[in-house]
Enzyme design. Structure first.
Site, PDB file in Angstrom:
ATOM      1  N   HIS A 118      -5.570   4.369   7.717  1.00  0.00           N
ATOM      2  CA  HIS A 118      -4.943   3.834   6.571  1.00  0.00           C
ATOM      3  C   HIS A 118      -4.735   5.068   5.319  1.00  0.00           C
ATOM      4  O   HIS A 118      -4.163   4.887   4.475  1.00  0.00           O
ATOM      5  CB  HIS A 118      -5.862   2.571   5.927  1.00  0.00           C
ATOM      6  CG  HIS A 118      -5.389   1.922   4.834  1.00  0.00           C
ATOM      7  ND1 HIS A 118      -4.113   1.310   4.796  1.00  0.00           N
ATOM      8  CD2 HIS A 118      -6.130   1.900   3.582  1.00  0.00           C
ATOM      9  CE1 HIS A 118      -4.083   0.777   3.413  1.00  0.00           C
ATOM     10  NE2 HIS A 118      -5.172   1.093   2.605  1.00  0.00           N
ATOM     11  N   SER A 161       0.788  -1.375  -0.110  1.00  0.00           N
ATOM     12  CA  SER A 161       0.069  -0.169   0.022  1.00  0.00           C
ATOM     13  C   SER A 161       1.014   1.383  -0.173  1.00  0.00           C
ATOM     14  O   SER A 161       1.971   1.328   0.590  1.00  0.00           O
ATOM     15  CB  SER A 161      -0.927  -0.023   1.001  1.00  0.00           C
ATOM     16  OG  SER A 161      -0.448  -0.410   2.397  1.00  0.00           O
ATOM     17  N   ASN A 176       3.888   6.898   8.676  1.00  0.00           N
ATOM     18  CA  ASN A 176       3.270   7.229  10.091  1.00  0.00           C
ATOM     19  C   ASN A 176       4.290   6.665  11.206  1.00  0.00           C
ATOM     20  O   ASN A 176       5.120   5.800  11.101  1.00  0.00           O
ATOM     21  CB  ASN A 176       1.950   6.743  10.378  1.00  0.00           C
ATOM     22  CG  ASN A 176       2.160   5.278  10.650  1.00  0.00           C
ATOM     23  OD1 ASN A 176       2.042   4.412   9.380  1.00  0.00           O
ATOM     24  ND2 ASN A 176       2.286   4.582  11.658  1.00  0.00           N
ATOM     25  N   HIS A 230      -4.439  -1.709  -2.607  1.00  0.00           N
ATOM     26  CA  HIS A 230      -3.741  -2.588  -2.820  1.00  0.00           C
ATOM     27  C   HIS A 230      -3.838  -3.327  -3.992  1.00  0.00           C
ATOM     28  O   HIS A 230      -3.323  -4.432  -4.186  1.00  0.00           O
ATOM     29  CB  HIS A 230      -3.949  -3.685  -1.574  1.00  0.00           C
ATOM     30  CG  HIS A 230      -3.489  -3.570  -0.176  1.00  0.00           C
ATOM     31  ND1 HIS A 230      -3.400  -3.997   0.731  1.00  0.00           N
ATOM     32  CD2 HIS A 230      -2.657  -2.344   0.129  1.00  0.00           C
ATOM     33  CE1 HIS A 230      -3.097  -3.607   1.731  1.00  0.00           C
ATOM     34  NE2 HIS A 230      -2.469  -2.628   1.408  1.00  0.00           N
ATOM     35  N   ALA A 274       4.407  -0.357   3.193  1.00  0.00           N
ATOM     36  CA  ALA A 274       4.347   0.951   3.973  1.00  0.00           C
ATOM     37  C   ALA A 274       4.314   0.506   5.522  1.00  0.00           C
ATOM     38  O   ALA A 274       3.878  -0.649   5.739  1.00  0.00           O
ATOM     39  CB  ALA A 274       3.030   1.653   3.651  1.00  0.00           C
ATOM     40  N   ARG A 308      -1.279  -7.357  -2.692  1.00  0.00           N
ATOM     41  CA  ARG A 308      -0.883  -8.584  -1.920  1.00  0.00           C
ATOM     42  C   ARG A 308      -1.859  -9.057  -0.938  1.00  0.00           C
ATOM     43  O   ARG A 308      -2.689  -8.317  -0.479  1.00  0.00           O
ATOM     44  CB  ARG A 308       0.480  -8.354  -1.181  1.00  0.00           C
ATOM     45  CG  ARG A 308       0.508  -7.309  -0.017  1.00  0.00           C
ATOM     46  CD  ARG A 308       1.658  -7.327   1.082  1.00  0.00           C
ATOM     47  NE  ARG A 308       3.034  -7.552   0.535  1.00  0.00           N
ATOM     48  CZ  ARG A 308       3.928  -6.674   0.900  1.00  0.00           C
ATOM     49  NH1 ARG A 308       3.584  -5.363   0.943  1.00  0.00           N
ATOM     50  NH2 ARG A 308       5.175  -6.873   0.204  1.00  0.00           N
ATOM     51  N   THR A 309      -1.563 -10.234  -0.509  1.00  0.00           N
ATOM     52  CA  THR A 309      -2.478 -11.046   0.345  1.00  0.00           C
ATOM     53  C   THR A 309      -1.776 -10.845   1.824  1.00  0.00           C
ATOM     54  O   THR A 309      -0.677 -11.078   1.873  1.00  0.00           O
ATOM     55  CB  THR A 309      -2.773 -12.326   0.011  1.00  0.00           C
ATOM     56  OG1 THR A 309      -3.615 -12.292  -1.068  1.00  0.00           O
ATOM     57  CG2 THR A 309      -3.623 -13.080   1.034  1.00  0.00           C
ATOM     58  N   HIS A 310      -2.541 -10.317   2.870  1.00  0.00           N
ATOM     59  CA  HIS A 310      -2.005 -10.478   4.194  1.00  0.00           C
ATOM     60  C   HIS A 310      -2.366 -11.432   5.040  1.00  0.00           C
ATOM     61  O   HIS A 310      -3.643 -11.752   4.978  1.00  0.00           O
ATOM     62  CB  HIS A 310      -2.291  -8.736   4.805  1.00  0.00           C
ATOM     63  CG  HIS A 310      -1.842  -7.728   4.112  1.00  0.00           C
ATOM     64  ND1 HIS A 310      -2.320  -7.172   2.946  1.00  0.00           N
ATOM     65  CD2 HIS A 310      -0.548  -6.964   4.366  1.00  0.00           C
ATOM     66  CE1 HIS A 310      -1.578  -6.216   2.472  1.00  0.00           C
ATOM     67  NE2 HIS A 310      -0.448  -6.157   3.462  1.00  0.00           N
ATOM     68  N   MET A 312       2.686  -5.165   8.752  1.00  0.00           N
ATOM     69  CA  MET A 312       1.926  -6.313   8.556  1.00  0.00           C
ATOM     70  C   MET A 312       2.181  -7.183   7.558  1.00  0.00           C
ATOM     71  O   MET A 312       1.219  -8.135   6.957  1.00  0.00           O
ATOM     72  CB  MET A 312       0.262  -5.947   8.847  1.00  0.00           C
ATOM     73  CG  MET A 312       0.214  -5.154   9.965  1.00  0.00           C
ATOM     74  SD  MET A 312      -1.569  -4.569   9.944  1.00  0.00           S
ATOM     75  CE  MET A 312      -1.655  -3.129  10.974  1.00  0.00           C
ATOM     76  N   SER A 313       3.373  -7.006   6.619  1.00  0.00           N
ATOM     77  CA  SER A 313       3.552  -7.870   5.679  1.00  0.00           C
ATOM     78  C   SER A 313       5.021  -8.167   5.637  1.00  0.00           C
ATOM     79  O   SER A 313       5.761  -8.245   6.293  1.00  0.00           O
ATOM     80  CB  SER A 313       3.184  -7.039   4.296  1.00  0.00           C
ATOM     81  OG  SER A 313       4.195  -6.071   4.287  1.00  0.00           O
ATOM     82  N   TYR A 318      -3.650 -11.269   8.003  1.00  0.00           N
ATOM     83  CA  TYR A 318      -4.630 -10.918   8.756  1.00  0.00           C
ATOM     84  C   TYR A 318      -6.099 -11.053   7.948  1.00  0.00           C
ATOM     85  O   TYR A 318      -7.197 -11.035   8.580  1.00  0.00           O
ATOM     86  CB  TYR A 318      -4.494  -9.328   9.346  1.00  0.00           C
ATOM     87  CG  TYR A 318      -4.439  -8.254   8.201  1.00  0.00           C
ATOM     88  CD1 TYR A 318      -5.743  -8.010   7.229  1.00  0.00           C
ATOM     89  CD2 TYR A 318      -3.432  -7.613   8.217  1.00  0.00           C
ATOM     90  CE1 TYR A 318      -5.415  -6.991   6.203  1.00  0.00           C
ATOM     91  CE2 TYR A 318      -3.087  -6.363   7.202  1.00  0.00           C
ATOM     92  CZ  TYR A 318      -4.214  -6.318   6.455  1.00  0.00           C
ATOM     93  OH  TYR A 318      -3.900  -5.405   5.160  1.00  0.00           O
ATOM     94  N   GLU A 319      -6.048 -11.445   6.558  1.00  0.00           N
ATOM     95  CA  GLU A 319      -7.041 -11.657   5.985  1.00  0.00           C
ATOM     96  C   GLU A 319      -7.706 -12.746   6.320  1.00  0.00           C
ATOM     97  O   GLU A 319      -8.880 -13.439   6.005  1.00  0.00           O
ATOM     98  CB  GLU A 319      -6.898 -11.677   4.404  1.00  0.00           C
ATOM     99  CG  GLU A 319      -6.656 -10.030   4.175  1.00  0.00           C
ATOM    100  CD  GLU A 319      -6.219  -9.925   2.694  1.00  0.00           C
ATOM    101  OE1 GLU A 319      -7.015 -10.630   1.789  1.00  0.00           O
ATOM    102  OE2 GLU A 319      -5.288  -9.372   2.241  1.00  0.00           O
TER     103      GLU A 319
HETATM  104  I1  8IG Z   1       1.410   1.940   6.713  1.00  0.00           I
HETATM  105  O1  8IG Z   1       2.195   1.780  12.487  1.00  0.00           O
HETATM  106  C1  8IG Z   1       1.587   0.997   8.310  1.00  0.00           C
HETATM  107  N1  8IG Z   1       1.500  -0.178   8.411  1.00  0.00           N
HETATM  108  N2  8IG Z   1       1.905  -2.830  12.418  1.00  0.00           N
HETATM  109  N3  8IG Z   1       2.008  -0.626  12.593  1.00  0.00           N
HETATM  110  C2  8IG Z   1       1.730  -1.563  11.871  1.00  0.00           C
HETATM  111  N4  8IG Z   1       1.599  -1.434  10.494  1.00  0.00           N
HETATM  112  C3  8IG Z   1       1.371  -0.310   9.814  1.00  0.00           C
HETATM  113  C4  8IG Z   1       1.749   0.754  10.514  1.00  0.00           C
HETATM  114  C5  8IG Z   1       1.816   0.622  11.811  1.00  0.00           C
HETATM  115  N5  8IG Z   1       1.789   1.776   9.468  1.00  0.00           N
END
Ligand code: 8IG
Length: 267
Positions: free
Chosen positions: A242, A33, A230, A65, A118, A86-88, A206-207, A90-91
């Site tokens: 997001h 993303s 962020n 995505h 990201a 992509r597939t994460h 998360m990826s 958490y899905e």
């Molecule tokens: I963009 O601050 C993005 N993805 N876990 N934490 C986690 N995933 C993210 C973050 C974040 N920012």
């Protein structure tokens, strides 16, 4: 069970070769993303193949995505597979679904993989939002692993030193950092962010880590780049969302696109 995942990737690779009209590919890039707008700079589109046309792929669940593979010819004549989305984990589709694109790319002949994402920045003292950071190593806190059984894969150098040096020839200003992955989909608590800083993490997301492991199992050379979108929770006083990720991606697309185009042409 795991054998099936590799067989399915072989079938997807055959379908991909046929849909692309090409026998092999030089490099694959996974656009996280925030990175999708940068894809346009990498080369001229030969074909776009929706994920849903290939065995084992699912349409990504997250806005921004994408959901297709773009086959690109670069200015130097190389062929790249660009995964727009992509597939994460958490899905909830399982680890094999998360790494299916990487296994498919490997089965289609790719030897080099560029993983982008990201991420939250854990070092606001030195990181700015919108900075790309080269991933030097990772900490896998997802609780998952794409490999099952007694295949003991060496992870001493998951993210290729050679490729990182090559990127720094293109842009010497790039920092390196350790990427920490959680399963998500929640962002972290401020206490977890303090923990990750203590553990030696520099970015959190998360990826990427499961894909990188699957790529090393397949013998691919891996480059990882995080776009810091962020500061980690509690480091800035602002809540996370997001939409800001996508906004940072749009704002930095030109820079990230030029960077990736130059890197791909030097591989
Ligand atoms: I963009 O601050 C993005 N993805 N876990 N934490 C986690 N995933 C993210 C973050 C974040 N920012």
């Amino acid at each position: 069970m795991t054998k099936d995942a590799y067989t399915l990737a072989g079938e997807a690779a055959a379908a991909l070769r046929s849909a692309a009209g090409l026998d092999t590919f030089d490099v694959a890039l996974v656009m996280g993303s925030g990175w999708v707008p940068a894809a346009d700079a990498i080369g001229e589109t030969v074909r776009e193949i929706p994920f849903t046309d290939l065995p084992g792929f699912r349409a990504p669940a997250v806005a921004g995505h994408g959901g297709k593979i773009r086959v690109v010819r670069t200015s130097s004549g190389r062929h790249a597979l660009i995964f727009l989305g992509r597939t994460h984990l958490y899905e909830g589709l399982g680890v094999d679904a998360v790494v299916h694109g990487v296994r498919t790319a490997a089965a289609a002949g790719v030897r080099t993989l560029v993983l982008t994402n990201a991420a939250g920045g854990l070092r606001p003292e030195t990181q700015n939002v919108g900075d790309p950071v080269l991933i030097s190593d990772h900490i896998n806190l997802t609780g998952a692993n794409p490999i099952t059984g007694t295949t003991f894969i060496d992870l001493t150098e998951v993210y290729s030193r050679r490729l990182r040096a090559l990127v720094r020839e293109v842009d010497p200003s790039l920092a390196e950092g350790v990427y920490v992955a959680f399963r998500g989909p929640t962002y972290e608590t401020p206490a977890e962010i303090r923990m990750l800083r203590t553990l030696g993490g520099d970015m959190v997301g998360m990826s990427t880590v499961l894909e990188a492991i699957a790529a090393r199992e397949a013998g691919l050379e891996v480059l990882g780049i995080s776009l810091v979108t962020n500061p980690g929770a509690g480091l800035s006083g602002e809540p996370l969302n997001h939409e800001e990720v996508l906004e940072v991606g749009r704002a930095t697309a030109a820079r990230m696109g030029v960077l990736l185009a130059k890197v791909v042409d030097r591989l």
